[in-house]
Design an enzyme around this catalytic site. Structure first.
Site, mmCIF file in Angstrom:
data_model
loop_
_atom_site.group_PDB
_atom_site.id
_atom_site.type_symbol
_atom_site.label_atom_id
_atom_site.label_comp_id
_atom_site.label_asym_id
_atom_site.label_seq_id
_atom_site.Cartn_x
_atom_site.Cartn_y
_atom_site.Cartn_z
ATOM 1 N N ILE A 1 -5.037 14.002 1.934
ATOM 2 C CA ILE A 1 -5.755 15.162 1.364
ATOM 3 C C ILE A 1 -6.934 14.675 0.519
ATOM 4 C CG2 ILE A 1 -5.554 17.206 -0.122
ATOM 5 C CD1 ILE A 1 -2.512 17.038 0.221
ATOM 6 N N LYS B 1 -1.352 3.907 -6.430
ATOM 7 C CA LYS B 1 -1.341 4.837 -7.568
ATOM 8 C C LYS B 1 -0.674 4.240 -8.786
ATOM 9 C CE LYS B 1 0.830 5.969 -4.346
ATOM 10 N NZ LYS B 1 1.927 6.186 -3.356
ATOM 11 N N LYS C 1 0.738 9.609 -9.859
ATOM 12 C CA LYS C 1 -0.290 10.462 -9.243
ATOM 13 C C LYS C 1 -0.711 11.579 -10.200
ATOM 14 C CE LYS C 1 1.519 9.713 -4.574
ATOM 15 N NZ LYS C 1 2.560 10.192 -3.646
HETATM 16 P P1 NAP Z 1 4.388 -1.464 2.724
HETATM 17 O O1 NAP Z 1 4.642 -0.874 4.068
HETATM 18 O O2 NAP Z 1 5.518 -1.989 1.927
HETATM 19 O O3 NAP Z 1 3.301 -2.635 2.947
HETATM 20 C C1 NAP Z 1 2.957 -3.531 1.925
HETATM 21 C C2 NAP Z 1 2.193 -4.700 2.555
HETATM 22 O O4 NAP Z 1 1.773 -5.591 1.537
HETATM 23 C C3 NAP Z 1 3.042 -5.507 3.536
HETATM 24 O O5 NAP Z 1 2.240 -5.926 4.633
HETATM 25 C C4 NAP Z 1 3.460 -6.744 2.715
HETATM 26 O O6 NAP Z 1 3.614 -7.897 3.504
HETATM 27 C C5 NAP Z 1 2.273 -6.905 1.800
HETATM 28 N N1 NAP Z 1 2.652 -7.474 0.502
HETATM 29 C C6 NAP Z 1 3.312 -6.861 -0.505
HETATM 30 N N2 NAP Z 1 3.482 -7.707 -1.532
HETATM 31 C C7 NAP Z 1 2.939 -8.889 -1.149
HETATM 32 C C8 NAP Z 1 2.802 -10.170 -1.771
HETATM 33 N N3 NAP Z 1 3.266 -10.404 -2.993
HETATM 34 N N4 NAP Z 1 2.178 -11.154 -1.086
HETATM 35 C C9 NAP Z 1 1.699 -10.932 0.165
HETATM 36 N N5 NAP Z 1 1.800 -9.734 0.815
HETATM 37 C C10 NAP Z 1 2.403 -8.741 0.157
HETATM 38 O O7 NAP Z 1 3.634 -0.428 1.784
HETATM 39 P P2 NAP Z 1 2.738 0.835 2.230
HETATM 40 O O8 NAP Z 1 3.622 2.014 2.450
HETATM 41 O O9 NAP Z 1 1.784 0.449 3.293
HETATM 42 O O10 NAP Z 1 1.962 1.138 0.861
HETATM 43 C C11 NAP Z 1 0.878 0.337 0.463
HETATM 44 C C12 NAP Z 1 0.186 1.023 -0.724
HETATM 45 O O11 NAP Z 1 -0.276 2.302 -0.310
HETATM 46 C C13 NAP Z 1 1.102 1.263 -1.924
HETATM 47 O O12 NAP Z 1 0.345 1.161 -3.091
HETATM 48 C C14 NAP Z 1 1.540 2.711 -1.716
HETATM 49 O O13 NAP Z 1 1.898 3.347 -2.929
HETATM 50 C C15 NAP Z 1 0.275 3.299 -1.163
HETATM 51 N N6 NAP Z 1 0.460 4.520 -0.367
HETATM 52 C C16 NAP Z 1 1.382 4.560 0.611
HETATM 53 C C17 NAP Z 1 1.509 5.711 1.377
HETATM 54 C C18 NAP Z 1 2.545 5.828 2.458
HETATM 55 O O14 NAP Z 1 2.724 6.929 2.975
HETATM 56 N N7 NAP Z 1 3.220 4.751 2.852
HETATM 57 C C19 NAP Z 1 0.664 6.797 1.142
HETATM 58 C C20 NAP Z 1 -0.293 6.712 0.132
HETATM 59 C C21 NAP Z 1 -0.402 5.566 -0.615
HETATM 60 P P3 NAP Z 1 4.740 -7.983 4.653
HETATM 61 O O15 NAP Z 1 4.366 -6.964 5.685
HETATM 62 O O16 NAP Z 1 4.649 -9.381 5.178
HETATM 63 O O17 NAP Z 1 6.040 -7.668 3.974
HETATM 64 N N1 HSE Z 2 5.802 7.359 -1.281
HETATM 65 C C1 HSE Z 2 4.706 8.253 -1.356
HETATM 66 C C2 HSE Z 2 5.202 9.647 -1.078
HETATM 67 C C3 HSE Z 2 3.635 7.871 -0.381
HETATM 68 O O1 HSE Z 2 6.328 9.803 -0.563
HETATM 69 O O2 HSE Z 2 4.486 10.604 -1.389
HETATM 70 C C4 HSE Z 2 2.374 8.669 -0.544
HETATM 71 O O3 HSE Z 2 1.717 8.343 -1.743
#
Ligand code: NAP
Ligand code: HSE
Length: 428
Positions: free
Chosen positions: A136, A105, A205
Site C-alpha cells: 500500500i 520497520k 509501523k
Molecule cells: P526473510 O524471508 O527472513 O529474509 C531475510 C533475508 O535476509 C534472508 O535471505 C537471510 O538470509 C538474510 N539475512 C538475515 N540476516 C542475515 C545476516 N545476519 N547475514 C546475512 N544474511 C542475513 O525476511 P522477509 O520476510 O523477506 O523480510 C525482510 C524485511 O522486509 C524485514 O525487515 C521485514 O520486516 C520486511 N517486510 C516483510 C514483509 C513480508 O511480507 N515478508 C512485508 C513488508 C516488510 P538466508 O536466506 O540465507 O537465511
Molecule cells: N509480518 C508483517 C505482517 C509483514 O504480517 O504484516 C508485513 O510488514
C-alpha cells in the site's frame, strides 16, 4: 537509458521476490522508469539455500560488507530485517553517499530519526515505503501529498499475519497455532513471528505512521502494545454475537494535549469499514480537519506486493542519483509530547465468570460506579455457579479501568475476569 548498480541485503521472502523481478523483468521496469537496474550482489546468510531467482556466478555473497562497499553498487536495498547487522550496514551505506531503500520497520522505528539525519548529511535518501502496509502506498502520501494537513488520527490494521489469523479463527473457527503456521508458510510473518502476534511489528509501523502524520518523532518502544496471543476463541464468538469483530488495531491520536500511539486487540463494530478488512489485507484511516477522512487499503504482507513498494522507492532513489540531488522532501520532526497512557479513555468489553446469586450484578455495577465507569450494556449467559457476564462499558480512562478490574478480581462473586478487551468507537 541510465544504469544503476544495485546491492540487495537479503534474499528471503521480499529480497527473493525483488531479485526475481529485477532479473526477469529488467526491460519492462526500464521501459516504465527509464532506468536499468543491474543487481550486482545479493547478501544472504546461507549460500546453499534454494532461491526462487537465478543466482549467476558471484551474485550471492555471505560477506555483507561487499554489498555495501562495492564501488559498482550505487544503490543499497536492505531486506534482511532486524536491528543488527542491518542498522550498521544501512548507516555505512548512507554515510558513503549511497541511497538506501529498506522495508525494515523495526530498524526505522528504533533508529529512523538518526538514520534520516545521516542520510540528510550525506545528501542522499533513505526510503521506506515498504516498511508499512506492504504494497500500500502510504509513506509517500503521508510525507508528501498530505504534508500540508494537520492530521489528528491514524487508525488501522497494519499487521497482515495477525489479521490473517483473526479472520480465519473468526470465519472458519480454525485453531490459532495452525493459522499462524499457514501465515508463516505464505511469507506474511516475520522471521520471528512473536513480533507479529505480540504486537511489536504493528507497534513499529504505528510509530512510523504517527511520526510522519503528526510531525513529532515517536519511537517504536513508545507505543503501548498488546498482542493477540492471549485471545480466546470464545471472545471472538461472543464479540460476533454482540455485533463486533476483533482486530489488532493501531491507533494514533494527536491533540493539543500531545500524542498517544497504541496497538491492541480491539472490538470493531461489524458495519465499520475496518471490520471487512480480511486475511493479510491492511487498511489505514487518516483524519484531518481539512481533508476529512482518507482510507488506504490493500495487500499488507507478502513478498510480491512488498517488492512492488520497494521498486517504487528504488526508482525514486535512482532518479535522485541521476539528478545529483536528494529530491525527497525532508520531514522536520518536533520533540515528542506523549500523553500518559493511563489517561487515555476507551470503551471496554469484559467477560466475567460469576456466581449467579442475588446481589452479584449490583456489586459488580457498583465497583464500576466507584471508578466513574458507566456501563453501556450487560448480557448474561448461563446460570447458577457458572454464569458468564458480558459487559460493554462507555469510555473510561485506563487508570480507572485497571483499578476496577483489580477490585473485580478481589471480589468473591466474580470467579474470573476472563477477558478485558478495548472497543473502538468514534467518540473515544
Ligand atoms: P526473510 O524471508 O527472513 O529474509 C531475510 C533475508 O535476509 C534472508 O535471505 C537471510 O538470509 C538474510 N539475512 C538475515 N540476516 C542475515 C545476516 N545476519 N547475514 C546475512 N544474511 C542475513 O525476511 P522477509 O520476510 O523477506 O523480510 C525482510 C524485511 O522486509 C524485514 O525487515 C521485514 O520486516 C520486511 N517486510 C516483510 C514483509 C513480508 O511480507 N515478508 C512485508 C513488508 C516488510 P538466508 O536466506 O540465507 O537465511
Ligand atoms: N509480518 C508483517 C505482517 C509483514 O504480517 O504484516 C508485513 O510488514
Amino acid at each position: 537509458m541510465s544504469t544503476i548498480g544495485v546491492g540487495i541485503l537479503g534474499g528471503g521472502t521480499v529480497g527473493g521476490s525483488l531479485s526475481k523481478r529485477l532479473l526477469d523483468e529488467q526491460d519492462v521496469i526500464a521501459l516504465k522508469s527509464g532506468i536499468t537496474f543491474e543487481v550486482r550482489r545479493v547478501g544472504v546468510r546461507d549460500l546453499n539455500k534454494e532461491r526462487g531467482f537465478t543466482t549467476n556466478e558471484g551474485l550471492l555473497t555471505d560477506d555483507l560488507d561487499r554489498v555495501v562497499d562495492d564501488p559498482n553498487i550505487q544503490l543499497v536495498v536492505e531486506l534482511m530485517g532486524g536491528l543488527e547487522p542491518a542498522g550498521t550496514l544501512v548507516e555505512r551505506a548512507l554515510a558513503a553517499g549511497k541511497p538506501v531503500v529498506t522495508a525494515n520497520k523495526e530498524l526505522m522505528a528504533a533508529r529512523g530519526f538518526d538514520l534520516l539525519k545521516v542520510a540528510g548529511a550525506s545528501g542522499v535518501s533513505l526510503l521506506f515505503e515498504a516498511a508499512v502496509g506492504g504494497g500500500i502506498p502510504i509513506i509517500r502520501p503521508l510525507s508528501q501529498s498530505l504534508a500540508g494537513e494537520k492530521i489528528t488520527t491514524v487508525l488501522g490494521i497494519i499487521n497482515g499475519t495477525t489479521n490473517y489469523i483473526l479472520t480465519n479463527m473468526s470465519d472458519a473457527g480454525l485453531d490459532y497455532a495452525d493459522v499462524l503456521a499457514e501465515a508463516q508458510a505464505l511469507g506474511f510473518a516475520e522471521a520471528d513471528p512473536t513480533a507479529d502476534v505480540g504486537g511489536g511489528d504493528a507497534a513499529s509501523k504505528a510509530a512510523i505512521l504517527a511520526s510522519l502524520a503528526f510531525g513529532t518523532w515517536v519511537a517504536g518502544d513508545q507505543v503501548y502494545r498488546e498482542g493477540i496471543e492471549g485471545l480466546d476463541g470464545a471472545d471472538i464468538a461472543f464479540a460476533r454475537q454482540l455485533g463486533y469483530v476483533i482486530k489488532l488495531l493501531a491507533v494514533g491520536e494527536s491533540s493539543d494535549r500531545g500524542v498517544c500511539v497504541r496497538v491492541h486487540p480491539t472490538l470493531v463494530a461489524k458495519d465499520h469499514p475496518l471490520a471487512s478488512v480480511r486475511g493479510p489485507q491492511n487498511a489505514i484511516f487518516l483524519e484531518g480537519p481539512a481533508i476529512g477522512q482518507l482510507m488506504f487499503s490493500g495487500p499488507g504482507a507478502g513478498g510480491e506486493p512488498t517488492a512492488t513498494a520497494v521498486l517504487g522507492d528504488m526508482i525514486d532513489a535512482a532518479r535522485e542519483l541521476l539528478a545529483g540531488t536528494a529530491a525527497t522532501p525532508k520531514v522536520q520532526f518536533q520533540p515528542s509530547r506523549l500523553i500518559d497512557f493511563a489517561d487515555v479513555a476507551t470503551s471496554w468489553y469484559l467477560r466475567l465468570e460469576v456466581d449467579d446469586s442475588p446481589g452479584v450484578l449490583a456489586t459488580v455495577a457498583g465497583m464500576f460506579g466507584q471508578h466513574g465507569i458507566s456501563i453501556g450494556s450487560v448480557w448474561q449467559e448461563g446460570r447458577g455457579h457458572d454464569a458468564t457476564l458480558l459487559i460493554v462499558t462507555h469510555a473510561a480512562p485506563e487508570r480507572e479501568m485497571r483499578a476496577a478490574l483489580a477490585d473485580l478480581e478481589g471480589y468473591g462473586g466474580v470467579t474470573q475476569v476472563a477477558a478485558a478487551i478495548r472497543v473502538y468507537s468514534d467518540d473515544a
